[in-house]
Design a protein around this motif. Structure first.
Motif, mmCIF file in Angstrom:
data_model
loop_
_atom_site.group_PDB
_atom_site.id
_atom_site.type_symbol
_atom_site.label_atom_id
_atom_site.label_comp_id
_atom_site.label_asym_id
_atom_site.label_seq_id
_atom_site.Cartn_x
_atom_site.Cartn_y
_atom_site.Cartn_z
ATOM 1 N N SER A 95 -8.156 3.102 -8.181
ATOM 2 C CA SER A 95 -6.996 2.249 -8.395
ATOM 3 C C SER A 95 -6.101 2.793 -9.498
ATOM 4 C CB SER A 95 -7.446 0.828 -8.748
ATOM 5 O OG SER A 95 -8.257 0.827 -9.912
ATOM 6 N N THR A 96 -6.690 3.365 -10.536
ATOM 7 C CA THR A 96 -5.918 3.934 -11.644
ATOM 8 C C THR A 96 -5.137 5.155 -11.193
ATOM 9 O OG1 THR A 96 -7.524 3.136 -13.270
ATOM 10 C CG2 THR A 96 -6.078 4.928 -13.956
ATOM 11 N N VAL A 97 -5.741 5.988 -10.351
ATOM 12 C CA VAL A 97 -5.044 7.159 -9.809
ATOM 13 C C VAL A 97 -3.822 6.726 -9.010
ATOM 14 C CG1 VAL A 97 -5.219 9.126 -8.243
ATOM 15 C CG2 VAL A 97 -7.115 8.570 -9.762
ATOM 16 N N GLY A 98 -3.945 5.659 -8.216
ATOM 17 C CA GLY A 98 -2.822 5.172 -7.432
ATOM 18 C C GLY A 98 -1.669 4.729 -8.309
ATOM 19 N N SER A 99 -1.957 3.976 -9.369
ATOM 20 C CA SER A 99 -0.905 3.530 -10.291
ATOM 21 C C SER A 99 -0.295 4.715 -11.035
ATOM 22 C CB SER A 99 -1.479 2.521 -11.292
ATOM 23 O OG SER A 99 -1.810 1.317 -10.656
ATOM 24 N N PHE A 100 -1.116 5.687 -11.405
ATOM 25 C CA PHE A 100 -0.626 6.877 -12.097
ATOM 26 C C PHE A 100 0.384 7.638 -11.237
ATOM 27 C CE2 PHE A 100 -1.422 11.489 -13.017
ATOM 28 C CZ PHE A 100 -0.720 11.525 -14.221
ATOM 29 N N ILE A 101 0.085 7.774 -9.962
ATOM 30 C CA ILE A 101 1.007 8.461 -9.050
ATOM 31 C C ILE A 101 2.326 7.683 -8.948
ATOM 32 C CG2 ILE A 101 1.392 9.228 -6.677
ATOM 33 C CD1 ILE A 101 -1.626 9.614 -6.434
ATOM 34 N N ILE A 148 1.077 4.922 -0.622
ATOM 35 C CA ILE A 148 0.172 5.303 -1.708
ATOM 36 C C ILE A 148 -0.655 4.099 -2.141
ATOM 37 C CG2 ILE A 148 0.086 6.011 -4.138
ATOM 38 C CD1 ILE A 148 2.535 7.775 -3.566
ATOM 39 N N GLY A 149 0.018 2.936 -2.255
ATOM 40 C CA GLY A 149 -0.700 1.723 -2.617
ATOM 41 C C GLY A 149 -1.801 1.402 -1.628
ATOM 42 N N ALA A 150 -1.484 1.521 -0.347
ATOM 43 C CA ALA A 150 -2.477 1.243 0.693
ATOM 44 C C ALA A 150 -3.608 2.278 0.668
ATOM 45 C CB ALA A 150 -1.805 1.232 2.060
ATOM 46 N N ARG A 151 -3.259 3.525 0.386
ATOM 47 C CA ARG A 151 -4.259 4.603 0.379
ATOM 48 C C ARG A 151 -5.266 4.413 -0.748
ATOM 49 N NH1 ARG A 151 -7.675 7.495 -0.673
ATOM 50 N NH2 ARG A 151 -7.935 9.750 -0.357
ATOM 51 N N ALA A 273 1.448 -2.255 -7.413
ATOM 52 C CA ALA A 273 0.095 -2.224 -7.985
ATOM 53 C C ALA A 273 -0.582 -3.581 -7.859
ATOM 54 C CB ALA A 273 0.168 -1.802 -9.454
ATOM 55 N N GLU A 274 0.178 -4.656 -8.096
ATOM 56 C CA GLU A 274 -0.404 -5.993 -7.979
ATOM 57 C C GLU A 274 -0.682 -6.348 -6.521
ATOM 58 O OE1 GLU A 274 2.541 -8.263 -9.982
ATOM 59 O OE2 GLU A 274 1.538 -8.132 -11.937
ATOM 60 N N THR A 275 0.197 -5.907 -5.638
ATOM 61 C CA THR A 275 0.030 -6.209 -4.214
ATOM 62 C C THR A 275 -1.207 -5.544 -3.648
ATOM 63 O OG1 THR A 275 2.425 -6.440 -3.931
ATOM 64 C CG2 THR A 275 1.112 -6.054 -1.937
ATOM 65 N N PHE A 276 -1.458 -4.297 -4.054
ATOM 66 C CA PHE A 276 -2.561 -3.528 -3.480
ATOM 67 C C PHE A 276 -3.784 -3.460 -4.396
ATOM 68 C CE2 PHE A 276 1.175 -2.006 -1.203
ATOM 69 C CZ PHE A 276 0.729 -2.000 0.108
#
Length: 305
Positions: A95-101, A148-151, A273-276
């Motif tokens: 989850s942190t990697v997704g937000s970082f991207i 990206i959020g979904a991934r 980020a909150e949605t996913f």
């Protein structure tokens, strides 16, 4: 320099007003103001500024540069993730990697980029900012950003919800309407009213930023935050800004593109980020520090370009 000082005055005063109101008023007021700007204020301002903007064949390069900025950001993110020298959390959560991207590639080119462009460049080249935002950065946020959020999320999202979020966006509809009817003659009174409404919407967008910032209070994972901001606000505009002459972009148009690329991360990153169910705390920290950092980086970009 005068334009920059006026911009700083407006930014600081209006954001501080919003910050104060955000501390005193219920959270729902911030949400209501955001809805009014989303459905009414921003569409009106887009139509108004398109009427005065100078359109040329070159302006269609703006969204292409936006996509290149996203592509470059992803490359830099992958390099940073591979080296891992800038991170304290090992290994990084998915989850942190997704937000970082997200915070490294999606900028606040609308609510913040528009007033900055208007103050420092003027409305003649505002179409470059519009095209960059609506045909480039918007799809990066709610197209690629959602993917990206979904991934990187454990939640399953319906595809139709993603498509719906893109199709109902009033900014895109007003952009098409403004292009189609920008040459339509209207009475001077209505033209002046349209311009006044647009400027009010731009000012309220800065107030809204202050209100949202007042509700952010997290400073998690500072090394990761600084890495994201280095990619988003320094490396991307420096590398692509230096390459703009290759695309035949120079002068005021180049300044607009660089300013748009140099904007801090967008609030859309927090929404996604909150949605996913990614890492909203990382987005909050990056948004806060990035908004402060902009006051330092703006003079640098004006001097370089």
């Amino acid at each position: 320099m005068n334009n920059l000082l006026v911009l700083y005055f407006r930014l600081i005063i209006l954001v501080l007003v919003g910050f104060t109101l955000g501390r005193k008023l219920p959270v729902k007021v911030t949400r209501y103001l955001g809805q009014v700007l989303f459905w009414v204020g921003v569409p009106i301002s887009i139509v108004a500024f398109l009427r005065k903007a100078e359109l040329s064949g070159e302006v269609w390069i703006a969204p292409i540069i936006a996509y290149l900025a996203v592509f470059l950001g992803i490359i830099l993110v992958l390099i940073a993730l591979k080296t891992k020298k800038c991170f304290t959390q090992t290994p990084l959560q998915k989850s942190t990697v997704g937000s970082f991207i997200l915070t490294s590639i999606v900028g606040n080119t609308g609510y913040l980029g528009f007033p900055v462009t208007l103050s420092l460049v003027g409305d003649s080249y505002f179409a470059w900012a519009l095209f960059y935002d609506l045909l480039g950065n918007f799809f990066a946020a709610y197209g690629l950003g959602v993917l990206i959020g979904a991934r990187f999320s454990d939640r399953i999202q319906e595809n139709w919800q993603i498509v719906k979020a893109i199709l109902i966006n009033p900014a895109l509809w007003s952009f098409g309407f403004g292009l189609a009817f920008r040459e339509l003659a209207i009475p001077d009174f209505f033209a002046a009213l349209l311009d006044i409404s647009a400027m009010i919407a731009i000012s309220l967008s800065l107030v809204l930023i202050g209100m949202r910032l007042s509700q952010l209070n997290s400073w998690d994972n500072l090394p990761l935050v600084t890495t994201s901001l280095t990619i988003k606000m320094l490396l991307i505009p420096l590398i692509l800004g230096s390459a703009l002459p290759i695309f035949g972009i120079s002068g005021q148009a180049a300044k607009v593109i660089v300013l748009q690329m140099a904007m801090p991360p967008a609030f859309a990153t927090l929404v996604i980020a909150e949605t996913f169910n990614l890492d909203p705390n990382l987005c909050v920290s990056t948004l806060t520090l990035g908004s402060i950092l902009l006051l330092v980086t703006l003079p640098m970009w004006l001097w370089l370009f």
